[in-house]
Design an enzyme around this catalytic site. Structure first.
Site, PDB file in Angstrom:
ATOM      1  N   TYR A 287      51.298  40.265  34.998  1.00 27.40           N
ATOM      2  CA  TYR A 287      51.485  40.062  36.424  1.00 27.40           C
ATOM      3  C   TYR A 287      50.194  39.535  37.021  1.00 27.40           C
ATOM      4  O   TYR A 287      49.114  40.080  36.766  1.00 27.40           O
ATOM      5  CB  TYR A 287      51.867  41.380  37.111  1.00 27.40           C
ATOM      6  CG  TYR A 287      52.088  41.236  38.602  1.00 27.40           C
ATOM      7  CD1 TYR A 287      53.148  40.469  39.093  1.00 27.40           C
ATOM      8  CD2 TYR A 287      51.247  41.853  39.523  1.00 27.40           C
ATOM      9  CE1 TYR A 287      53.355  40.346  40.462  1.00 27.40           C
ATOM     10  CE2 TYR A 287      51.453  41.733  40.894  1.00 27.40           C
ATOM     11  CZ  TYR A 287      52.511  40.970  41.360  1.00 27.40           C
ATOM     12  OH  TYR A 287      52.713  40.841  42.713  1.00 27.40           O
TER      13      TYR A 287
ATOM     14  N   ASP B 165      42.285  37.988  34.199  1.00 25.57           N
ATOM     15  CA  ASP B 165      42.696  38.670  35.421  1.00 25.57           C
ATOM     16  C   ASP B 165      42.335  40.140  35.233  1.00 25.57           C
ATOM     17  O   ASP B 165      43.047  40.895  34.576  1.00 25.57           O
ATOM     18  CB  ASP B 165      44.200  38.482  35.644  1.00 25.57           C
ATOM     19  CG  ASP B 165      44.666  39.137  36.938  1.00 25.57           C
ATOM     20  OD1 ASP B 165      43.872  39.894  37.537  1.00 25.57           O
ATOM     21  OD2 ASP B 165      45.821  38.897  37.338  1.00 25.57           O
TER      22      ASP B 165
ATOM     23  N   LYS C 184      42.007  45.308  43.884  1.00 29.84           N
ATOM     24  CA  LYS C 184      42.141  46.755  43.752  1.00 29.84           C
ATOM     25  C   LYS C 184      40.776  47.482  43.744  1.00 29.84           C
ATOM     26  O   LYS C 184      40.227  47.733  44.809  1.00 29.84           O
ATOM     27  CB  LYS C 184      42.977  47.102  42.511  1.00 29.84           C
ATOM     28  CG  LYS C 184      44.390  46.494  42.647  1.00 29.84           C
ATOM     29  CD  LYS C 184      45.363  46.848  41.557  1.00 29.84           C
ATOM     30  CE  LYS C 184      46.734  46.272  41.885  1.00 29.84           C
ATOM     31  NZ  LYS C 184      47.333  45.425  40.886  1.00 29.84           N
TER      32      LYS C 184
HETATM   33  C1  LIG Z   1      47.986  44.030  41.325  1.00 27.71           C
HETATM   34  C2  LIG Z   1      47.641  42.863  40.496  1.00 27.71           C
HETATM   35  C3  LIG Z   1      47.520  41.587  41.057  1.00 27.71           C
HETATM   36  C4  LIG Z   1      47.847  41.303  42.488  1.00 27.71           C
HETATM   37  O1  LIG Z   1      46.991  41.949  43.370  1.00 27.71           O
HETATM   38  P1  LIG Z   1      47.474  42.237  44.874  1.00 27.71           P
HETATM   39  O2  LIG Z   1      46.248  42.771  45.524  1.00 27.71           O
HETATM   40  O3  LIG Z   1      48.606  43.185  44.789  1.00 27.71           O
HETATM   41  O4  LIG Z   1      47.884  40.920  45.440  1.00 27.71           O
HETATM   42  C5  LIG Z   1      47.099  40.560  40.239  1.00 27.71           C
HETATM   43  N1  LIG Z   1      46.812  40.766  38.950  1.00 27.71           N
HETATM   44  C6  LIG Z   1      46.915  41.971  38.376  1.00 27.71           C
HETATM   45  C7  LIG Z   1      46.541  42.141  36.950  1.00 27.71           C
HETATM   46  C8  LIG Z   1      47.360  43.063  39.127  1.00 27.71           C
HETATM   47  O5  LIG Z   1      47.502  44.254  38.538  1.00 27.71           O
END
Ligand SMILES: *Cc1c(COP(=O)(O)O)cnc(C)c1O
Length: 430
Positions: free
Chosen positions: A142, A237, A265
């Site tokens: 994701y 990511d 986060k």
């Molecule tokens: C949560 C998440 C995102 C998106 O971040 P948001 O702040 O919810 O837009 C992107 N990449 C990873 C790996 C995530 O866990």
């Protein structure tokens, strides 16, 4: 009716599904959400006064525990000076220096407001830098909800992406090539076919949005080599793994450097923050230095920076936290593995440091297809039992458990005990 239930009844009237982010709706476990009133340390309190031991931690940010004094003080101080100026501030310089000092591969960094924005912007920078359009992403990873990233189903390698979500034109995903997590050969084939067109490979260096899936030995290294050989940008990511697995995240944990890294986060300490950064040469394509446009009215917001700086500084000044998190992870996830062995449950526990997850399938689980073999109905029963006993885990099989510094040995013991009681009682059924 509980106060949570009546709030949910009200919420669904004006908010789609009653929530501002889908997984909060508890839909996949056939329940309605608990409305949270406050949190401290490892515990949440809902509007009915129920207390829960929290293994979500706001989906990662609360690595130090909720409402940590060191963070709150800095935020309060920043608030009193004004909430936003839309102008350059000292805190942004401090934040950039802090991130670059903690992550060797990050020489320059741009702050944004979410992980979604960080990924969207990093991909744009990679495309601008290489002058290429195609990207490779992995099934089950994701990367936020921007159009080009909403592809994960589909038929695997060599298949151009078909959007998962309605409202995403096919044109937006036609340059998203899909690969299978841990399938080195599949990625090699994509490079053989499209090498000179591939701007970037983007991956969660630990898959943490399909449950927890670890990279097999050599997998990330091979991605690094393929990107280097083909002049493509390797994007990690690290929205979940950054500053969690180690100070320099998965890059340090696995010893592989990315060209660009995305954050979210944890980096905001609980405030809405994201960031992307990496090699100077690449980051200098971003406006106003270069021609890749990216902007944000509230980016680098002083209150958000205060929270992020407070949390990251703590992590930087206390490098021992990573050994502590590792130990807590070993206690919890190791304990879950032993429990499965003792009770003869054919389940799979995957873990990396403080992140972990139990799949309701024999495994091994090394990719999205493996994760999807899980018995989600069995997960639902387990989830309800845990919640009823005050243990708050993610309401989905395909999410991680997040440990924080605030989780004590006793908290973890109690958690294992509650799990054990459930599986002992239900194991005959499976
Ligand atoms: C949560 C998440 C995102 C998106 O971040 P948001 O702040 O919810 O837009 C992107 N990449 C990873 C790996 C995530 O866990």
């Amino acid at each position: 009716m509980t106060r949570s239930e009546s709030l949910f009844q009200e919420a669904v009237k004006q908010i789609p599904g009653g929530v501002n982010s889908p997984v909060r709706a508890f839909g996949s476990v056939g329940m309605t959400p608990r409305f949270i009133a406050s949190a401290k340390g490892a515990y949440l309190t809902d509007v009915d006064g129920n207390r829960y031991l929290d293994y979500i931690g706001s989906w990662g940010p609360m690595i130090l525990g909720h409402a940590r004094e060191e963070v709150l003080e800095k935020v309060e101080e920043a608030c009193r000076k004004g909430l936003s100026f839309g102008a350059a501030t000292e805190a942004e310089v401090d934040m950039a220096q802090l991130i670059c000092s903690m992550v060797p591969s990050v020489e320059m960094v741009r702050m944004v407001n979410s992980g979604t924005e960080a990924v969207m912007s990093a991909v744009r920078a990679a495309r601008g830098y290489t002058g290429r359009d195609k990207i490779i992403k992995f099934e089950g990873c994701y990367h936020g909800h921007s159009d080009a990233m909403l592809v994960k189903a589909g038929s695997g390698v060599m298949t151009a992406g078909v959007p998962d979500s309605s409202g995403v034109p096919e044109g937006c995903t036609q340059d998203t090539l899909l690969a299978v997590y841990n399938d080195t050969e599949g990625v090699e084939k994509l490079f053989d076919a499209f090498g000179a067109e591939i701007a970037a490979v983007i991956i969660e260096p630990v898959g943490a949005n399909m449950g927890v899936v670890l990279p097999e030995d050599g997998f990330l290294q091979r991605l690094r080599e393929l990107c280097t050989e083909n002049g493509s940008v390797l994007i990690f990511d690290e929205v979940i793994t950054g500053f969690r697995l180690a100070q320099a995240g998965a890059q340090e944990y696995f010893g592989v450097q990315a060209d660009l890294t995305t954050y979210g986060k944890i980096i905001g300490g609980g405030m809405p923050v994201g960031a992307y950064g990496g090699k100077r040469e690449i980051m200098e394509v971003v406006a106003p230095v270069g021609s890749v446009y990216q902007a944000g009215t509230l980016s680098g917001n002083p209150v958000a920076m205060a929270a992020g700086i407070a949390q990251l500084s703590y992590l930087k000044e206390h490098p021992e936290v990573y050994a502590m998190l590792e130990e807590k992870g070993e206690q919890l996830y190791g304990g879950m593995r032993s429990m499965c062995r003792d009770l003869g449950l054919a389940y799979t526990v995957n873990a990396a440091g403080s992140l972990g997850c139990m799949f309701f399938t024999p495994g091994p689980v090394a990719d999205y297809t493996g994760a999807k073999r899980s018995d989600t109905k069995a997960f639902g029963g387990y989830f309800r039992h845990m919640l009823e006993h005050g243990i708050y885990i993610a309401p989905s099989q395909f999410e991680a458990m997040f440990l924080s510094l605030a989780h004590t040995e006793e908290d973890i013991c109690r958690t294992l005990d509650i799990m054990h009681r459930y599986f002992e009682k239900t194991k005959e059924k499976y």
